[in-house]
Design an enzyme around this catalytic site. Structure first.
Site, PDB file in Angstrom:
ATOM      1  N   HIS A 157      66.976   3.284  43.836  1.00  0.00           N
ATOM      2  CA  HIS A 157      67.638   2.505  42.779  1.00  0.00           C
ATOM      3  C   HIS A 157      66.726   1.424  42.217  1.00  0.00           C
ATOM      4  O   HIS A 157      67.182   0.375  41.774  1.00  0.00           O
ATOM      5  CB  HIS A 157      68.929   1.870  43.300  1.00  0.00           C
ATOM      6  CG  HIS A 157      69.825   2.841  43.994  1.00  0.00           C
ATOM      7  ND1 HIS A 157      70.693   3.657  43.318  1.00  0.00           N
ATOM      8  CD2 HIS A 157      69.933   3.162  45.307  1.00  0.00           C
ATOM      9  CE1 HIS A 157      71.333   4.424  44.199  1.00  0.00           C
ATOM     10  NE2 HIS A 157      70.882   4.153  45.405  1.00  0.00           N
ATOM     11  N   SER A 278      44.534  -5.859  23.673  1.00  0.00           N
ATOM     12  CA  SER A 278      45.383  -6.064  22.508  1.00  0.00           C
ATOM     13  C   SER A 278      44.546  -6.736  21.430  1.00  0.00           C
ATOM     14  O   SER A 278      43.669  -7.545  21.729  1.00  0.00           O
ATOM     15  CB  SER A 278      46.562  -6.957  22.894  1.00  0.00           C
ATOM     16  OG  SER A 278      47.044  -7.648  21.759  1.00  0.00           O
ATOM     17  N   LYS A 284      45.663  -9.486  27.436  1.00  0.00           N
ATOM     18  CA  LYS A 284      46.302  -8.221  27.805  1.00  0.00           C
ATOM     19  C   LYS A 284      45.340  -7.171  28.329  1.00  0.00           C
ATOM     20  O   LYS A 284      44.198  -7.064  27.898  1.00  0.00           O
ATOM     21  CB  LYS A 284      47.020  -7.643  26.587  1.00  0.00           C
ATOM     22  CG  LYS A 284      48.122  -8.539  26.063  1.00  0.00           C
ATOM     23  CD  LYS A 284      49.417  -8.307  26.784  1.00  0.00           C
ATOM     24  CE  LYS A 284      50.060  -7.057  26.241  1.00  0.00           C
ATOM     25  NZ  LYS A 284      51.346  -6.816  26.820  1.00  0.00           N
ATOM     26  N   GLU A 291      50.694   5.372  29.660  1.00  0.00           N
ATOM     27  CA  GLU A 291      51.813   5.468  28.715  1.00  0.00           C
ATOM     28  C   GLU A 291      51.722   6.749  27.884  1.00  0.00           C
ATOM     29  O   GLU A 291      52.740   7.379  27.566  1.00  0.00           O
ATOM     30  CB  GLU A 291      51.823   4.239  27.803  1.00  0.00           C
ATOM     31  CG  GLU A 291      52.231   2.986  28.566  1.00  0.00           C
ATOM     32  CD  GLU A 291      52.024   1.704  27.764  1.00  0.00           C
ATOM     33  OE1 GLU A 291      51.616   1.764  26.597  1.00  0.00           O
ATOM     34  OE2 GLU A 291      52.273   0.629  28.337  1.00  0.00           O
TER      35      GLU A 291
END
Ligand code: ARG
Length: 461
Positions: A157, A278, A284, A291
């Site tokens: 979970h 970024s 970043k 992804e």
């Protein structure tokens, strides 16, 4: 001008839009080398069976060989007016060798031709994926061996559940990939029959030798029913199905890498090689490769869905709808290949932050099950009662904002009088994982044995 390959009964050529919707050369040129291999096998068989003169077959073979080299060097001029790869090659053959080229299509149709070409392409793609899958399994098993004892939280979970080891977690993916390989092998096994010689749909009156062409092309045998041969795309569905399941595995792992790489988790850093910056936020380090693996899974599953929907209402045998089988399949299997390459690179470079992982494994009362097990073992409590007692101890600790191991013995005895100081030994995460020695469990010794076993098997393949 009507089509020079089939335009005998046509007075004029196709509309511009007809040509555009009909032509597949823009994508099926990927089948060029398979098409040439199929044609060479067919021509050789025609000569052997006495259907085409030996010298014609020899010049066909030389011509096809030359066309193969033209295509590989990029010199071949593909023409949309010639629709597809099959007619592009045959037309070029006629330019190179003259009228003998017209004999190649004896006892054959584009319907069996495209079925052969596509099976050969998918078969090669499966073989390539298998090699890549093995590489990724090896990278995972090596990391697993290196981190067999590195404690991290195991989740259910999305909440810390019980401590496990990083190596154990990685080996879970080795198992998934083994099943993926086995599914792809199954698909390869079933697709490896040759449809060549089914001709348009009914077979042919020429005395062809389908066993010979099947053998020449590395198929196990010819397909047994000509109607099925030209209308079957199960092999595409099955391969895309196996590819989609594999993509889902990669996507789940990619999602975990994305999470682990967040500053909030801080479980693992991705290398510079597999991160991006970024353009506005200098701090970043984005996990773009992971992804994209996650994103491309959607694309691969989309190709499977598209293929299901193309096929579901088609009566036997061939309909032009089936030309829609190729783009999605090419794209899906090539995307999967790219995902496997990216994942293998990321896994090799993945650097776990052992302190963060271990601290997180201890937080959130993840050793509560160990405490319950201890109550069962030492105080002979029924597990349900031990579960209840442990729940009260967790409630007590959480009310005080402390860990289980920070409760005093007196506080624990207030809940269950029999508890003694030995209990503290099982509240540590290292002890917890070490105790999970059941087969398939997370004990570091188990993980080491499993990782070594995998590495040995992968090496011996
Ligand atoms: N380009 C076609 C395809 O990819 C080849 C088969 C054409 N057959 C036909 N009967 N028009 O499916």
């Amino acid at each position: 001008m009507s089509n020079k390959m089939w335009g005998g009964r046509f007075a004029s050529g196709p509309d511009e839009i007809m040509e555009e919707i009909n032509a597949s050369i823009g994508f099926d040129q990927k089948l060029a080398l398979q098409d040439i291999a199929g044609s060479r096998a067919h021509a050789a068989m025609l000569a052997k069976a006495g259907i085409v003169a030996a010298e014609d077959a020899a010049s066909i073979d030389r011509g096809l060989d030359a066309i193969g080299r033209e295509i590989e060097s990029g010199a071949f001029a593909f023409s949309r007016a010639l629709e597809d790869i099959h007619m592009n090659i045959e037309s070029r053959l006629a330019e190179l060798i003259g009228p003998a080229a017209g004999r190649l299509h004896t006892a054959r149709s584009r319907n069996d031709q495209v079925a052969v070409d596509f099976r050969l392409w998918v078969r090669d793609a499966i073989d390539g994926l298998d090699v890549q899958l093995r590489g990724l399994q090896t990278a995972l098993a090596e990391k697993a061996l290196a981190y067999a004892g590195a404690v991290m939280p195991g989740f259910t979970h999305m909440q810390a559940a019980q401590p496990v080891t990083f190596g154990h977690h990685l080996l879970a993916y080795v198992e998934m990939l083994a099943r993926d390989r086995s599914r792809l092998r199954d698909a390869r096994h079933r697709l490896n029959e040759s449809p060549l010689g089914a001709a348009a749909l009914a077979g042919t009156s020429f005395p062809i030798d389908r066993d010979a062409t099947a053998k020449a092309l590395g198929f196990d045998r010819p397909t047994a029913n000509s109607l099925d041969s030209v209308s079957d795309r199960d092999f595409v569905l099955e391969t895309l199905g196996a590819a989609s399941i594999c993509a889902i595995h990669l996507s789940r792992f990619a999602e975990e890498i994305v999470l682990w790489a967040t500053p909030q988790f801080g479980f693992a850093a991705l290398s510079d090689r597999f991160s991006t910056g970024s353009s506005i936020m200098p701090q970043k380090r984005n996990p773009d490769a992971a992804e994209l693996v996650r994103g491309k899974a959607g694309r691969i599953i989309g190709a499977l869905n598209a293929m299901f929907i193309v096929m579901k209402g088609l009566p036997l045998t061939y309909s032009k709808d089936m030309q829609e089988d190729k783009e999605g399949t090419f794209d899906a299997l090539q995307s999967l290949s790219l995902c496997l390459a990216a994942m293998t690179g990321m896994v090799g470079d993945l650097e776990p932050n052992l302190e963060r992982m271990k601290a997180a494994a201890g937080a959130g009362y993840a050793t509560a099950t160990d405490l319950a097990d201890w109550l069962v073992r030492t105080l002979k409590m029924p597990f349900r009662e031990a579960h209840h007692v442990t729940g009260r101890l967790v409630g007590l600790a959480s009310g005080k904002g402390i860990g289980l191991e920070e409760l005093s013995l007196a506080e624990m005895q207030g809940v269950a009088p029999g508890i003694n100081s030995e209990v503290f030994a099982v509240l540590g995460v290292d002890k917890s994982v070490e105790s999970r020695t059941s087969y398939g469990g997370t004990a570091p010794a188990n993980v080491r044995t499993q990782a070594e076993g995998w590495l040995a098997r992968l090496k011996a393949e």
